[in-house]
Design a protein around this motif. Structure first.
Motif, PDB file in Angstrom:
ATOM      1  N   ALA A 155       0.810  -1.208   0.000  1.00  0.00           N
ATOM      2  CA  ALA A 155       0.000   0.000   0.000  1.00  0.00           C
ATOM      3  C   ALA A 155       0.844   1.259   0.000  1.00  0.00           C
ATOM      4  O   ALA A 155       1.832   1.340   0.723  1.00  0.00           O
ATOM      5  CB  ALA A 155      -0.876   0.019   1.262  1.00  0.00           C
ATOM      6  N   VAL A 156       0.425   2.228  -0.800  1.00  0.00           N
ATOM      7  CA  VAL A 156       0.863   3.600  -0.541  1.00  0.00           C
ATOM      8  C   VAL A 156      -0.230   4.207   0.332  1.00  0.00           C
ATOM      9  O   VAL A 156      -1.394   4.292  -0.091  1.00  0.00           O
ATOM     10  CB  VAL A 156       1.006   4.418  -1.850  1.00  0.00           C
TER      11      VAL A 156
ATOM     12  N   ILE B  50      -2.437   6.781   1.691  1.00  0.00           N
ATOM     13  CA  ILE B  50      -2.808   8.094   1.153  1.00  0.00           C
ATOM     14  C   ILE B  50      -2.584   9.183   2.203  1.00  0.00           C
ATOM     15  O   ILE B  50      -2.227  10.314   1.876  1.00  0.00           O
ATOM     16  CB  ILE B  50      -4.274   8.056   0.650  1.00  0.00           C
TER      17      ILE B  50
ATOM     18  N   GLY C 256       1.595   9.184   2.362  1.00  0.00           N
ATOM     19  CA  GLY C 256       2.404   8.859   1.187  1.00  0.00           C
ATOM     20  C   GLY C 256       3.412   7.749   1.420  1.00  0.00           C
ATOM     21  O   GLY C 256       4.158   7.390   0.507  1.00  0.00           O
TER      22      GLY C 256
ATOM     23  N   GLU D  67       4.957   4.000   1.927  1.00  0.00           N
ATOM     24  CA  GLU D  67       4.635   2.661   1.438  1.00  0.00           C
ATOM     25  C   GLU D  67       4.680   1.689   2.609  1.00  0.00           C
ATOM     26  O   GLU D  67       5.616   1.725   3.423  1.00  0.00           O
ATOM     27  CB  GLU D  67       5.620   2.248   0.349  1.00  0.00           C
TER      28      GLU D  67
ATOM     29  N   TRP E 117      -3.228   2.411  -3.754  1.00  0.00           N
ATOM     30  CA  TRP E 117      -3.282   3.511  -2.784  1.00  0.00           C
ATOM     31  C   TRP E 117      -4.375   3.170  -1.768  1.00  0.00           C
ATOM     32  O   TRP E 117      -5.480   2.752  -2.151  1.00  0.00           O
ATOM     33  CB  TRP E 117      -3.592   4.818  -3.499  1.00  0.00           C
TER      34      TRP E 117
ATOM     35  N   ASN F 264      -5.254  16.682   0.709  1.00  0.00           N
ATOM     36  CA  ASN F 264      -5.072  15.572   1.646  1.00  0.00           C
ATOM     37  C   ASN F 264      -5.916  15.756   2.912  1.00  0.00           C
ATOM     38  O   ASN F 264      -6.440  14.791   3.466  1.00  0.00           O
ATOM     39  CB  ASN F 264      -3.597  15.407   2.000  1.00  0.00           C
TER      40      ASN F 264
ATOM     41  N   GLU G 183      -5.408   4.121  -8.550  1.00  0.00           N
ATOM     42  CA  GLU G 183      -4.666   5.350  -8.833  1.00  0.00           C
ATOM     43  C   GLU G 183      -4.648   6.186  -7.559  1.00  0.00           C
ATOM     44  O   GLU G 183      -5.332   5.874  -6.588  1.00  0.00           O
ATOM     45  CB  GLU G 183      -5.346   6.140  -9.956  1.00  0.00           C
ATOM     46  N   ASP G 184      -3.878   7.277  -7.623  1.00  0.00           N
ATOM     47  CA  ASP G 184      -3.720   8.122  -6.449  1.00  0.00           C
ATOM     48  C   ASP G 184      -4.849   9.159  -6.388  1.00  0.00           C
ATOM     49  O   ASP G 184      -4.890  10.075  -7.213  1.00  0.00           O
ATOM     50  CB  ASP G 184      -2.352   8.830  -6.526  1.00  0.00           C
TER      51      ASP G 184
ATOM     52  N   ARG H 281      -5.197  11.567  -4.515  1.00  0.00           N
ATOM     53  CA  ARG H 281      -4.716  12.928  -4.237  1.00  0.00           C
ATOM     54  C   ARG H 281      -4.517  13.702  -5.532  1.00  0.00           C
ATOM     55  O   ARG H 281      -4.586  14.926  -5.546  1.00  0.00           O
ATOM     56  CB  ARG H 281      -3.404  12.877  -3.439  1.00  0.00           C
TER      57      ARG H 281
END
Ligand SMILES: [Zn+2]
Length: 368
Positions: A9-10, A12, A15, A17, A43, A305, A337-338, A340
């Motif tokens: 996981a990133v 969110i 940021g 990992e 994410w 964020n 996808e991200d 943010r």
């Protein structure tokens, strides 16, 4: 022990990992494990949160079925979007309490029945009590809901928003609920009740159209959260609605302007350290709209964020829920996808995990 689930996981939130290892419903490890092939990557959020959602109202099941069916139909819509925690600030019934003890539903924190004086809210919705009865009733609802109580703080009368309670009754109710470890959410639109709510130290102001910059410092210092239930595109509708329920033209025009300007006000509140949390007011509006609220917060000027946090980790922690710390319940949503970079990603969850179990058919996955 169940089979382990491994998600690279990133996070969110920060940021970073992390390799989330999930077993027996919990995150059992989150340290880097570069040699392991994960079951999923993406994410990750600890789920979305709707801080203001009335499950038994505007249910996709319609108005006729039993409240137990209505709340489940509403909760299903939220769950499919990755809403894994819901605070219900008031209900016309007790049906949501049943979800808390059943597996497989978002974590529901209800505030029991709305409390209002006779005529002090939309007909038929509230448990009606006098000012003298308010403190006892608030304690009863907080006990039954295991924590929260919702007080309808003001309503239209004689064309304008008028407080429903003498400030002394409000102070006593809040003091008694706090003494038992409970918390108080107040429906507060106009300036009079916003001032009283801040003075007596409620825990959250719901809607809060009359909150101004002059209120930020004391709200921050007293830990009073703001749950604004934004709808800036509906300013004109708010004007018409206010007129239709008896507001004067002056009050309705104030309503229109405050609905329009509220996202920017809320962004300044956040900047000044007020806890701002995302709530849809589903029930008054359709269910499944939390991402809109996050988008409104960001559009109003909140850092992206922080806007996501207002509808996720910040709200969870405010409610006393975990947010993917090691050894806590594995509630999480994975995105491809991200979000943010593009908040619409939040509408397409790739994987939803609630208490360590995969939730079948998230809306994003169905499109693939
Ligand atoms: Zn509401």
């Amino acid at each position: 022990m169940d089979k382990q689930l491994h998600i690279r996981a990133v996070m969110i939130e920060d940021g970073c990992e992390r390799d989330l290892v999930i077993a027996d419903g919990r995150v059992i490890d989150a340290s880097p494990a570069p040699g392991v092939t994960p079951d999923a990557t993406g994410w990750v959020l600890p789920g979305l949160v709707d801080m203001h959602n009335h499950l038994s109202l505007a249910s996709p099941a319609g108005d006729d079925p039993d409240p137990a069916i209505r709340v489940r139909a509403s909760a299903s819509v939220e769950l499919a979007l990755g809403v894994l925690a819901i605070r219900e600030p008031g209900s016309p019934d007790d049906a949501s309490a049943g979800l808390a003890s059943e597996e497989g539903w978002p974590r529901v924190i209800t505030a029991g029945r709305f409390l209002a004086p006779p005529g002090g809210y939309f007909p038929g919705l509230a448990r009606e009590v006098s000012a003298a009865e308010l403190p006892d009733a608030a304690v009863q609802e907080a006990r039954r809901s295991r924590g929260w109580v919702k007080i309808i703080g003001d309503f239209l009368s004689g064309g304008r928003f008028v407080t429903n309670w003498p400030v002394g009754a409000l102070r006593e109710a809040v003091g008694r609920v706090h003494a038992e470890g409970g918390r108080v959410a107040i429906h507060a639109v106009g300036a009079e009740v916003v001032a009283d709510a801040i003075a007596v130290g409620v825990d959250s102001i719901e809607h809060g159209q009359a909150v101004t910059d002059a209120d930020f410092a004391v709200m921050r210092d007293r830990g009073i959260a703001l749950v604004p239930t934004l709808n800036p595109a509906l300013a004109e509708e708010a004007f018409e609605f206010a007129l239709s329920v008896g507001a004067s033209r002056e009050t309705a025009a104030w309503m229109r302007e405050s609905v329009r300007s509220q996202p920017a006000t809320v962004a300044r509140a956040h900047e000044h350290g007020v806890v701002v949390l995302a709530g849809t007011d589903a029930g008054q509006f359709p269910h499944g709209a939390i991402v809109d609220q996050i988008q409104f917060l960001a559009d109003g000027g909140m850092p992206v964020n922080a806007a996501i946090g207002a509808g996720s980790w910040t709200a969870r922690r405010y409610l006393g829920l975990s947010a993917l710390e090691p050894e806590t319940p594995a509630d999480l949503v994975v995105y491809e996808e991200d979000p943010r970079a593009d908040l619409s990603v939040l509408r397409r969850p790739a994987l939803i995990v609630l208490g360590g179990h995969l939730v079948s058919q998230p809306v994003g996955a169905m499109r693939h």
